[in-house]
Design an enzyme around this catalytic site. Structure first.
Site, PDB file in Angstrom:
ATOM      1  N   GLU A 122       0.734  -1.107   0.164  1.00  0.00           N
ATOM      2  CA  GLU A 122       0.169  -0.147  -0.098  1.00  0.00           C
ATOM      3  C   GLU A 122       0.993   1.297  -0.104  1.00  0.00           C
ATOM      4  O   GLU A 122       1.839   1.152   0.829  1.00  0.00           O
ATOM      5  CB  GLU A 122      -1.029  -0.098   1.355  1.00  0.00           C
ATOM      6  CG  GLU A 122      -1.928   0.882   1.243  1.00  0.00           C
ATOM      7  CD  GLU A 122      -2.954   1.058   2.344  1.00  0.00           C
ATOM      8  OE1 GLU A 122      -2.839   0.317   3.340  1.00  0.00           O
ATOM      9  OE2 GLU A 122      -3.691   2.012   2.254  1.00  0.00           O
ATOM     10  N   ALA A 263       1.986  -0.280  10.742  1.00  0.00           N
ATOM     11  CA  ALA A 263       1.725  -1.480  10.472  1.00  0.00           C
ATOM     12  C   ALA A 263       0.851  -1.549   9.077  1.00  0.00           C
ATOM     13  O   ALA A 263       0.357  -0.549   8.913  1.00  0.00           O
ATOM     14  CB  ALA A 263       0.854  -2.145  11.465  1.00  0.00           C
ATOM     15  N   GLU A 265      -2.415  -4.020   6.904  1.00  0.00           N
ATOM     16  CA  GLU A 265      -3.420  -4.764   7.107  1.00  0.00           C
ATOM     17  C   GLU A 265      -3.437  -5.947   6.296  1.00  0.00           C
ATOM     18  O   GLU A 265      -4.677  -6.527   5.756  1.00  0.00           O
ATOM     19  CB  GLU A 265      -4.600  -4.130   7.296  1.00  0.00           C
ATOM     20  CG  GLU A 265      -5.121  -3.649   5.807  1.00  0.00           C
ATOM     21  CD  GLU A 265      -4.622  -1.753   5.725  1.00  0.00           C
ATOM     22  OE1 GLU A 265      -3.845  -1.545   6.363  1.00  0.00           O
ATOM     23  OE2 GLU A 265      -5.588  -1.292   4.975  1.00  0.00           O
ATOM     24  N   ASN A 266      -2.352  -6.236   5.192  1.00  0.00           N
ATOM     25  CA  ASN A 266      -2.517  -7.375   4.404  1.00  0.00           C
ATOM     26  C   ASN A 266      -3.382  -8.558   4.620  1.00  0.00           C
ATOM     27  O   ASN A 266      -3.153  -9.028   5.834  1.00  0.00           O
ATOM     28  CB  ASN A 266      -1.000  -7.920   4.162  1.00  0.00           C
ATOM     29  CG  ASN A 266       0.077  -6.705   3.929  1.00  0.00           C
ATOM     30  OD1 ASN A 266      -0.010  -5.935   3.107  1.00  0.00           O
ATOM     31  ND2 ASN A 266       0.868  -6.900   5.123  1.00  0.00           N
ATOM     32  N   GLU A 299      -5.330  -2.983  12.737  1.00  0.00           N
ATOM     33  CA  GLU A 299      -5.048  -3.835  11.563  1.00  0.00           C
ATOM     34  C   GLU A 299      -6.233  -5.024  11.372  1.00  0.00           C
ATOM     35  O   GLU A 299      -6.566  -5.415  10.378  1.00  0.00           O
ATOM     36  CB  GLU A 299      -3.707  -4.300  11.610  1.00  0.00           C
ATOM     37  CG  GLU A 299      -2.531  -3.340  11.740  1.00  0.00           C
ATOM     38  CD  GLU A 299      -2.724  -1.949  10.698  1.00  0.00           C
ATOM     39  OE1 GLU A 299      -3.248  -2.172   9.600  1.00  0.00           O
ATOM     40  OE2 GLU A 299      -2.171  -1.098  11.137  1.00  0.00           O
TER      41      GLU A 299
HETATM   42  N1  B3K Z   1      -3.067   0.883   5.548  1.00  0.00           N
HETATM   43  C1  B3K Z   1      -1.655   0.989   6.368  1.00  0.00           C
HETATM   44  C2  B3K Z   1      -0.990   2.246   5.961  1.00  0.00           C
HETATM   45  C3  B3K Z   1      -0.157   2.150   4.722  1.00  0.00           C
HETATM   46  C4  B3K Z   1       0.505   3.478   4.397  1.00  0.00           C
HETATM   47  C5  B3K Z   1       1.286   3.421   3.066  1.00  0.00           C
HETATM   48  N2  B3K Z   1       1.933   4.655   2.795  1.00  0.00           N
HETATM   49  C6  B3K Z   1      -1.743   1.174   7.820  1.00  0.00           C
HETATM   50  C7  B3K Z   1      -2.971   1.300   8.318  1.00  0.00           C
HETATM   51  O1  B3K Z   1      -3.543   2.399   8.285  1.00  0.00           O
HETATM   52  O2  B3K Z   1      -3.603   0.491   8.856  1.00  0.00           O
HETATM   53 ZN    ZN Z   2      -5.470   1.693   8.785  1.00  0.00          ZN
END
Ligand code: B3K
Ligand code: ZN
Length: 878
Positions: A122, A263, A265-266, A299
């Site tokens: 991401e 962190a 969240e994959n 996450e």
């Molecule tokens: N979704 C990720 C953030 C990704 C940032 C990329 N530059 C973490 C979060 O908000 O859970």
């Molecule tokens: Zn998030």
């Protein structure tokens, strides 16, 4: 990378993709220096147009279309991807390319940390792994095969469920993973390395058996238990409060020391910055534990709000982030003190989001355009976004919000959607017209609500007029009134709550009500109010606005003592301090001594005397407002005058109440071993607050007290609090304990970060020289984002006296680092350069110096990330 083109991506230009990926099979021949990626996609046409595959910094080996090898003339290749014209409505495309993980210092895509390999995709990292339609509205079913050297990479993880594994020739082995839930490429992840893990079983409310694992480097295996416990608590909580259960057979978390943010969240394979996983009582503070609980929750909660329902495009980022922050805030509030959590969240909003909304980066919760999406993972998208979700909660109540959430999932599970879809689900599920809410997504700037009240003794009425206005922000002028719920109560002169009856209504509304301000101005008339009441407005911080409301010190003191709303008791204390500190900093800036009104002493005396008070509220109310929040409340900022005023008041309160602080300190001593329980956390916080006041005194007995606490502490919370007090207040043994601390903890990178960060916040001596010297320390690495944050981030954000030194030396230090860092890690460099954003609000000398550094940076050959931030900062305002 250096030749990156300036480009602007606009929401108004959104086009759906021409091709969807039905399913994708990836095969990785993993190697730190040279990884080969085989990417086989089943594609389906959904609109007219060619197939666009994003790809950056990849070495293309071959492309096949429906089994036939293509030659270079069959497609168009550019720096950012390739375009392929395909006849028909179905296609199979196979792309093979190579990448170099060990050379990847930007930490996006596939990279190396310690001796293992991992990914961060991401927002747009997948295009650094393979050619693919790297956009969130393309959702596919992923199968992944990982092949690697067995000895170096015994653990091979990816998303979804494990399906196969086995041996290969030449000491290599493989593992295969299948994720049945279609997802966008930004949720892809892999990890390969020699990692240890802990494991726990979890059975969902639906009866699914899930294996939970937390992976980390072997040396850290004794620090993973709290993260696991937090995960289990988060899973239960989401079932109980939101009715949402987990949907795979495994849930894996991997901790790494090298990570750009907190962190990720994959799906089924969260990757975490180790600072949000690793904890042991002697290495992690209470704040670290609370941070872990909240980020683990965050996450996990993304599994539904982000993964099952995702964003159509990156302008919708707050759809998942604002909502998921709201969910993690509620999780923490349910597990700890709700009042303290609300106060802390509002402090974070005021310290981070309000300044953003008042500066060159001001943007709506849903931004209309960006150059680099990494720059829009902002306080506005995250925490103002969470406040916007909280507005639905205030307007609809818990049951109404949950109804809206159920409809949202019923309509959109498995889809990539927009903030309008979320709003529509809330409105439709509750049969309400919420169209004004749209303005919260579209308008930047913090609304200001001003208050005018008039009491008529003859008719026993109170006329309350509320007015709202939203300031102009870059590129946005003339804003429209939005929907602002204002929770309120009225107190009589004894502090008793008055029944609230509005003119024209048959029934009184009880002792608290929510007024809806949905126009520029509205007047509310309360009946049967015999004497002029004291107003308690915006209870619980019912909307993310600035309240303009003049109240006397007497009124604020009454609210501090009697307001039925805990948040507003605290707020009254902060308004009392802020008023005095703002006057004092003006005196200091004018070369006069600072003086503070009697009312402050009286208020603090009352707080110190009230042993029955909630310790959480006590600690919050005895803490002076942050320098950043004070800076937000003045027109022209002199950061050193603000820091001096705050320190002068601290000294005065320390001296005036030294015996009270001392007895508070003694009364709160540990009665047993260290435990991470809400009541213990608050007790330690209050005790260490007392210590921090005592450390201000030039008194040998107090100096002994801090040193003793440092020596005897069996936990990092108390050890760090003592060290901090000694170092920041110039204790004679400060140097000795700092050296001792490093000796003790040099093998623990996260503790060494604390050591860097504390020294970066020292304002005595020559802080800039100290930071330059620390940057040469063998434990410091410019390639490690945690180290950069610990040293330079702590200096620029936590040492305002030195960063804003009038001679410009602090600015120069940070600008120098930004230029160096931009070649290594643009995302982190862009974060750091943002500390110059408030330059226009500074007094003349500093404004000039900050402007000079920004202009110097702008001259360099910059990444898109830094160029966008600097470009906005220097753009003509308005
Ligand atoms: N979704 C990720 C953030 C990704 C940032 C990329 N530059 C973490 C979060 O908000 O859970
Ligand atoms: Zn998030």
């Amino acid at each position: 990378m250096r030749e990156q083109q300036a480009r602007t991506i606009r929401l108004s230009e959104y086009q759906p993709p021409a091709w969807q990926v039905e399913s994708v099979s990836l095969r990785f021949e993993l190697d730190a220096d040279d990884t080969r990626v085989h990417n086989h996609m089943q594609l389906r046409r959904v609109a007219e147009g060619p197939l666009r595959l994003d790809g950056e910094q990849l070495k293309l080996e071959s492309i096949h279309l429906d089994g036939c090898k293509l030659s270079a003339s069959d497609y168009e290749l550019d720096d950012e991807g390739l375009t392929l014209n395909i006849n028909g409505d179905q296609a199979e495309v196979t792309v093979v390319n190579r990448i170099e993980p060990a050379k990847n210092t930007a930490l996006e895509g596939l990279y190396q940390s310690a001796d293992f390999l991992l990914t961060q995709c991401e927002a747009e990292g997948f295009r650094r792994i393979s050619y693919y339609p790297d956009r969130p509205d393309v959702m596919a079913e992923f199968r992944v095969r990982l092949e690697a050297d067995r000895e170096r990479y015994p653990v091979l993880l990816s998303n979804g469920n494990p399906v196969d594994s086995g041996e290969l020739e030449g000491g290599r082995h493989f593992a295969e993973w299948h994720d049945p839930h279609p997802k966008p490429s930004y949720l892809f992840a892999l990890v390969a390395g020699d990692l240890g893990h802990i494991e726990r079983d979890f059975t969902t409310a639906e009866g699914r058996k899930v294996t939970l694992r937390v992976y980390a480097e072997h040396r850290n295996m004794d620090q993973c238990d709290f993260a696991m416990e937090s995960l289990v608590n988060a899973m239960r909580w989401d079932e109980e409060r939101f009715g949402l259960s987990y949907d795979l057979d495994v849930y894996n978390i991997v901790a790494t020391d090298d990570f750009n943010m907190g962190a990720m969240e994959n799906k089924g394979l969260n990757i975490f910055n180790s600072c949000f996983v690793l904890a042991r009582p002697d290495t992690a503070t209470d704040q670290d534990y609370l941070g872990i609980e909240s980020v683990i929750g965050h996450e996990y909660f993304h599994n539904w709000t982000g993964n099952r329902v995702t964003c159509r495009d990156w302008f919708q980022l707050s759809l998942k982030e604002g909502l998921t922050v709201f969910r993690d805030q509620e999780f923490s509030a349910d597990r700890n003190s709700r009042a303290v959590k609300r106060i802390e969240d509002v402090k974070t909003l005021r310290a981070g989001q309000f300044p953003e909304d008042a500066g060159p980066m001001a943007h709506p919760v849903r931004p209309p355009e960006y150059q680099e999406i990494n720059n829009f993972y902002t306080a506005t998208v995250y925490i103002k976004g969470a406040e916007v979700v909280r507005l639905y909660h205030s307007l609809l109540g818990e049951e109404g919000l949950q109804k809206g959430m159920r409809l949202y999932f019923q309509r959109h599970d498995g889809q990539a959607v927009t903030t309008e879809d979320f709003l529509a689900a809330m409105a439709d599920a509750n049969g309400q017209d919420l169209s004004l809410m749209q303005r919260w997504y579209d308008q930047a700037g913090t609304p200001v609500v001003s208050v005018e009240s008039r009491h008529e003794p003859e008719s026993a009425r109170l006329h309350l007029t509320l007015r709202q206005s939203i300031p102009d922000t870059p590129g946005q002028k003339g804003k429209q009134a939005t929907l602002i719920p204002v929770a309120l109560g009225l107190l009589d002169s004894q502090g008793r709550a008055l029944p609230l009856k509005l003119e024209g209504e048959a029934q009184a509304r009880g002792e608290e009500t929510v007024l809806i301000l949905d126009q520029a101005e509205k007047t509310f008339v309360f009946e049967s109010i015999a004497e002029a009441p004291v107003l308690s407005l915006l209870r619980g911080f019912s909307a993310p606005v600035k309240l303009e409301h003049q109240q006397s010190d007497e009124a604020l003191s009454l609210l501090m003592a009697h307001d039925q709303d805990a948040f507003n008791r605290w707020e009254a204390s902060q308004r009392l301090y802020s008023g005095a500190l703002i006057e004092a900093q003006q005196s200091i800036a004018d070369g006069e001594p600072a003086r503070f009104p009697e009312s402050i002493q009286a208020a603090v005396a009352a707080l110190l005397a009230d042993d029955d008070a909630d310790p959480g509220l006590r600690v919050e109310a005895l803490t002076l407002p942050a320098e950043t929040w004070l800076a937000e409340q003045v027109a022209v900022v002199n950061p050193v005058a603000i820091a001096d005023a705050r320190q002068a008041l601290r000294r005065q309160l320390a001296e005036a109440f030294s015996s009270q602080w001392q007895s508070l300190y003694e009364s709160l001593a540990d009665s047993g071993p260290y435990q991470v329980r809400p009541a213990d956390i608050l007790r330690r916080r209050l005790r260490n607050l007392a210590l921090s006041y005592l450390a201000v005194l030039d008194d040998t007995a107090m100096q002994e007290l801090a040193l003793n606490q440092y020596r005897r502490a069996d936990n990092m919370t108390d050890q760090m609090a003592a060290l901090r007090a000694m170092v920041l207040e110039g204790h004679p043994a400060a140097e000795t304990v700092l050296a001792d601390f490093y000796q003790q903890w040099q093998a623990q990178p996260l503790v060494v970060d604390k050591w860097f960060s504390l020294q970066a916040q020292r304002s005595d001596g020559d802080p800039v020289a100290r930071v330059r010297e620390l940057a040469e320390h063998p434990a410091f690495k410019l390639t490690n984002p945690n180290k950069v944050r610990a040293l330079y981030g702590a200096f620029a954000n936590g040492n305002r006296r030195a960063f804003h030194a009038a001679d410009g030396s602090g600015y120069r230090l940070i600008a120098d680092v930004v230029l160096k860092l931009d070649r290594i890690n643009p995302a982190i460099a862009a974060r750091l350069v943002s500390v110059f954003n408030p330059w226009r609000r500074m007094e003349a000398v500093r404004r000039e110096a900050m402007h000079g550094e920004l202009s110097r940076i702008k001259q360099a050959d910059l990444s898109r990330d830094v160029a966008e931030i600097v470009g906005r900062a220097l753009a003509e305002s308005g």
